[in-house]
Design an enzyme around this catalytic site. Structure first.
Site, PDB file in Angstrom:
ATOM      1  N   VAL A  12      17.016 -13.450   2.800  1.00 17.89           N
ATOM      2  CA  VAL A  12      17.938 -12.852   1.944  1.00 17.89           C
ATOM      3  C   VAL A  12      17.677 -12.586   0.636  1.00 17.89           C
ATOM      4  CG1 VAL A  12      20.186 -13.045   0.990  1.00 17.89           C
ATOM      5  CG2 VAL A  12      19.966 -13.605   3.530  1.00 17.89           C
ATOM      6  N   PHE A 252      27.979  -6.395  19.886  1.00 17.26           N
ATOM      7  CA  PHE A 252      27.977  -8.082  20.372  1.00 17.26           C
ATOM      8  C   PHE A 252      28.743  -8.452  21.526  1.00 17.26           C
ATOM      9  CE2 PHE A 252      26.548  -7.893  15.969  1.00 17.26           C
ATOM     10  CZ  PHE A 252      25.758  -9.142  15.621  1.00 17.26           C
ATOM     11  N   GLY A 256      24.064 -13.113  27.369  1.00 17.54           N
ATOM     12  CA  GLY A 256      22.604 -13.701  27.199  1.00 17.54           C
ATOM     13  C   GLY A 256      22.503 -15.238  26.992  1.00 17.54           C
ATOM     14  N   CYS A 263      22.358 -18.317  10.894  1.00 17.47           N
ATOM     15  CA  CYS A 263      23.564 -18.408  10.040  1.00 17.47           C
ATOM     16  C   CYS A 263      24.782 -18.658  11.247  1.00 17.47           C
ATOM     17  CB  CYS A 263      23.491 -16.691   9.952  1.00 17.47           C
ATOM     18  SG  CYS A 263      22.650 -16.587   8.653  1.00 17.47           S
ATOM     19  N   LYS A 266      25.351 -22.438  12.075  1.00 10.51           N
ATOM     20  CA  LYS A 266      25.704 -23.261  11.078  1.00 10.51           C
ATOM     21  C   LYS A 266      27.238 -22.920  10.232  1.00 10.51           C
ATOM     22  CE  LYS A 266      23.679 -21.104   6.996  1.00 10.51           C
ATOM     23  NZ  LYS A 266      24.452 -20.887   6.287  1.00 10.51           N
TER      24      LYS A 266
HETATM   25  P1  NAD Z   1      15.673 -19.123   3.486  1.00 10.99           P
HETATM   26  O1  NAD Z   1      15.723 -20.587   3.946  1.00 10.99           O
HETATM   27  O2  NAD Z   1      14.769 -17.972   4.395  1.00 10.99           O
HETATM   28  O3  NAD Z   1      15.360 -18.897   2.110  1.00 10.99           O
HETATM   29  C1  NAD Z   1      15.877 -19.932   1.158  1.00 10.99           C
HETATM   30  C2  NAD Z   1      14.927 -19.960   0.008  1.00 10.99           C
HETATM   31  O4  NAD Z   1      15.509 -20.630  -1.059  1.00 10.99           O
HETATM   32  C3  NAD Z   1      13.849 -20.802   0.256  1.00 10.99           C
HETATM   33  O5  NAD Z   1      12.521 -20.019   0.152  1.00 10.99           O
HETATM   34  C4  NAD Z   1      13.845 -22.240  -0.648  1.00 10.99           C
HETATM   35  O6  NAD Z   1      12.413 -22.464  -0.931  1.00 10.99           O
HETATM   36  C5  NAD Z   1      14.543 -21.455  -1.766  1.00 10.99           C
HETATM   37  N1  NAD Z   1      15.043 -22.532  -2.592  1.00 10.99           N
HETATM   38  C6  NAD Z   1      15.876 -23.530  -2.230  1.00 10.99           C
HETATM   39  N2  NAD Z   1      16.279 -24.388  -3.250  1.00 10.99           N
HETATM   40  C7  NAD Z   1      16.045 -23.444  -4.273  1.00 10.99           C
HETATM   41  C8  NAD Z   1      15.989 -23.737  -5.801  1.00 10.99           C
HETATM   42  N3  NAD Z   1      16.766 -24.912  -6.121  1.00 10.99           N
HETATM   43  N4  NAD Z   1      15.503 -22.934  -6.457  1.00 10.99           N
HETATM   44  C9  NAD Z   1      14.816 -21.929  -6.219  1.00 10.99           C
HETATM   45  N5  NAD Z   1      14.650 -21.671  -4.810  1.00 10.99           N
HETATM   46  C10 NAD Z   1      15.303 -22.424  -3.865  1.00 10.99           C
HETATM   47  O7  NAD Z   1      17.258 -18.714   3.834  1.00 10.99           O
HETATM   48  P2  NAD Z   1      17.879 -17.446   4.087  1.00 10.99           P
HETATM   49  O8  NAD Z   1      17.828 -17.176   5.559  1.00 10.99           O
HETATM   50  O9  NAD Z   1      17.309 -16.146   3.140  1.00 10.99           O
HETATM   51  O10 NAD Z   1      19.444 -17.786   3.755  1.00 10.99           O
HETATM   52  C11 NAD Z   1      19.918 -17.949   2.406  1.00 10.99           C
HETATM   53  C12 NAD Z   1      21.491 -17.624   2.088  1.00 10.99           C
HETATM   54  O11 NAD Z   1      22.022 -16.531   2.692  1.00 10.99           O
HETATM   55  C13 NAD Z   1      21.942 -18.839   3.329  1.00 10.99           C
HETATM   56  O12 NAD Z   1      23.043 -19.270   2.742  1.00 10.99           O
HETATM   57  C14 NAD Z   1      22.283 -18.140   4.512  1.00 10.99           C
HETATM   58  O13 NAD Z   1      23.501 -18.573   5.420  1.00 10.99           O
HETATM   59  C15 NAD Z   1      22.817 -16.658   3.940  1.00 10.99           C
HETATM   60  N6  NAD Z   1      22.473 -15.604   4.851  1.00 10.99           N
HETATM   61  C16 NAD Z   1      21.368 -15.307   5.534  1.00 10.99           C
HETATM   62  C17 NAD Z   1      21.273 -14.278   6.465  1.00 10.99           C
HETATM   63  C18 NAD Z   1      20.128 -14.306   7.122  1.00 10.99           C
HETATM   64  O14 NAD Z   1      20.090 -13.217   8.289  1.00 10.99           O
HETATM   65  N7  NAD Z   1      19.149 -15.126   7.126  1.00 10.99           N
HETATM   66  C19 NAD Z   1      22.258 -13.099   6.467  1.00 10.99           C
HETATM   67  C20 NAD Z   1      23.420 -13.257   5.515  1.00 10.99           C
HETATM   68  C21 NAD Z   1      23.548 -14.580   4.877  1.00 10.99           C
END
Ligand code: NAD
Length: 463
Positions: A12, A252, A256, A263, A266
């Site tokens: 993200v 959706f 499958g 996401c 959790k």
């Molecule tokens: P991710 O694990 O890919 O990335 C999170 C990043 O944050 C990591 O690189 C980690 O090292 C960094 N991080 C952790 N603590 C930190 C800090 N204190 N300071 C700086 N960096 C820090 O996670 P993601 O998939 O990008 O998801 C991030 C958020 O977005 C989550 O809450 C998730 O639920 C939400 N989200 C994800 C998606 C998706 O498709 N992946 C879609 C919508 C929302």
């Protein structure tokens, strides 16, 4: 030019930072993982996401996008600080682990030198905006500065994240400071998407309710698929027939192996936990999670029905490891459980995924899996092939050649299609013992072989 800091450079954060810089803002992306930032500085992407690399390269070369591990450098001049860190489930629990968010909020506040808006982009439980606000206030070095908090949940999908960020269905902004919400809205004006401004808690809830609803659709169609298998109907046609109804929609409704990824699992758990804590038993969410958990086992059930109860010594070719196509993300991928069950049963697993082999090796430590270069190598000497990810390239496979790779191509070519990629009749004609999910389990009589005209759904699917 607006100055933006994005904390957390994962799926993200990196996409948000790259896209906002492409819209003309000056963006600094920050992460605490040095290796990740070093790779980005060297022009390498730490994740696989279509379209991301050229976007990052273009904006770095224009001087609008930088990467750092230094909070002081990232936050100093920022007008906007996005929090995009991970919010996984707490170890051994259902609630969201907010420790990463808490640390990020404290670090931002310690380093601000001017008034700033903190934007919660991570998915956070209802009420988290207040938590971030109080942590920020506590850690501010200069009490004359003000920090406003705006919730701006993200709805992008991995695999099409850049597209989804730049062409969102809507942008949601929630705050008790409407002026701050409107200022965040200015960042999104070029996207020409509807902007929904609500209070803080409502915006936080919109994200959970949206994910829970999509997960519910998936579990719903998977339950229908299991009924279809028993009664002899074809769930793909059922979904197509349902999807024409505008009140339902086709999205959706692909039966499958259930939802996976970082996401839905959790977030549904966290929402159910929030309801429980508030004194409401979330009956529907509990059922959605239970159906999803059971659905993965359907692959094993179908293998046992075709190969016999004992899978020990059988060679199973696994096509697809990532939790969905177009990503290397293995978080909560159905393949993890399925490979674990197969190896526990004593089966030998030969696996191929177009991009997720490296992440799979991390996600499946200690599992005796042979990782192969392509689909045909995976199928060598196999007793059965199982398709676990809906990669489009699996539709291009020379199925005749694939079958000939198997141990007994004439009589024993078992194909369990966990993503309903293939046409059951075509696969049967090619000599496979084909099993899809909810395709009628062999009970269905072909409409065409009865001499009847194809249904309108069939005609549409062929067009
Ligand atoms: P991710 O694990 O890919 O990335 C999170 C990043 O944050 C990591 O690189 C980690 O090292 C960094 N991080 C952790 N603590 C930190 C800090 N204190 N300071 C700086 N960096 C820090 O996670 P993601 O998939 O990008 O998801 C991030 C958020 O977005 C989550 O809450 C998730 O639920 C939400 N989200 C994800 C998606 C998706 O498709 N992946 C879609 C919508 C929302």
């Amino acid at each position: 030019m607006k100055k933006v800091c994005v904390v957390g450079t994962g799926y993200v954060g990196l996409v948000t930072g790259a896209c906002l810089s492409d819209l003309g803002n000056e963006v600094v992306c920050l992460d605490i993982v040095e290796a990740k930032i070093e790779r980005l500085r060297a022009g390498e992407m730490p994740i696989y996401e279509p379209g991301l690399e050229p976007l990052v390269r273009r904006n770095v070369s224009k001087g609008r996008l930088r990467f750092t591990t230094d909070y002081a450098e990232a936050v100093r001049d920022a007008d906007y600080c996005f929090i995009a860190v991970n919010t996984p489930s707490k170890a051994g629990g259902d609630a969201a682990d907010m420790s990463y968010v808490e640390r990020a909020a404290a670090s931002i506040a310690e380093h601000v030198t001017r008034d700033v808006i903190i934007i919660n982009k991570s998915t956070m439980p209802v009420g988290s905006g207040d938590l971030v606000s109080s942590i920020a206030k506590k850690n501010l070095r200069d009490p004359r500065l003000t920090i406003s908090v705006v919730s701006n949940p993200e709805f992008l999908r991995e695999g099409s994240a850049v597209h989804d960020f730049l062409q969102p269905d809507r942008v949601v902004l929630g705050s008790y400071d409407p002026a701050a919400a409107r200022r965040v809205g200015e960042l999104y004006i070029p996207l020409r998407a509807p902007i929904v401004i609500t209070d803080l808690y409502t915006a936080e809830m919109i994200k959970y309710a949206s994910n829970a609803f999509l997960a519910t659709k998936i579990s719903f169609i998977n339950e229908i698929a299991r009924i279809c298998d028993l009664l002899g109907a074809d769930v793909k046609e059922v979904a197509a027939g349902m999807g024409y109804d505008k009140r339902i929609g086709r999205a959706f409704l692909d039966a499958g192996l259930g939802y996976g990824g970082s996401c839905f699992p959790k977030d549904v758990k966290a929402l159910a936990h929030m309801a429980d804590e508030a004194g409401l038993h979330p009956q529907l969410l509990d059922a959605v999670m239970k159906i999803n958990k059971d659905q993965r086992h359907v692959v094993i059930d179908k293998l046992q029905a075709a190969l016999g109860e004992a899978l020990a010594g059988k060679i199973v070719a696994v096509l697809g490891l990532a939790f969905k196509d177009n990503t290397d993300d293995m978080r909560e991928a159905p393949s993890i459980d399925i490979i674990q069950w197969l190896t526990e049963e004593g089966a030998e697993v030969r696996a191929f995924d177009p991009v997720a082999t490296e992440t799979a090796q991390v996600a499946l430590p200690g599992r005796a899996v042979t990782y192969c270069e392509d689909e045909y190598e995976a199928a060598e000497n196999a007793d059965a092939i199982v398709v676990l990810t809906e990669w489009k390239q699996f539709l291009e496979i020379d199925m005749e050649r694939l079958r000939r790779q198997m141990r007994d191509p004439e009589k024993g070519a078992v194909l369990v299609d966990g993503r309903n990629l293939y046409d059951p009749e075509e696969m049967t004609r090619l000599g496979f013992h084909y099993q899809g999910i909810g395709r009628g389990n062999g009970r269905r009589r072909s409409v065409l072989s009865n001499g009847a005209a194809p249904s309108s759904v069939e005609r549409d699917e062929r067009a």
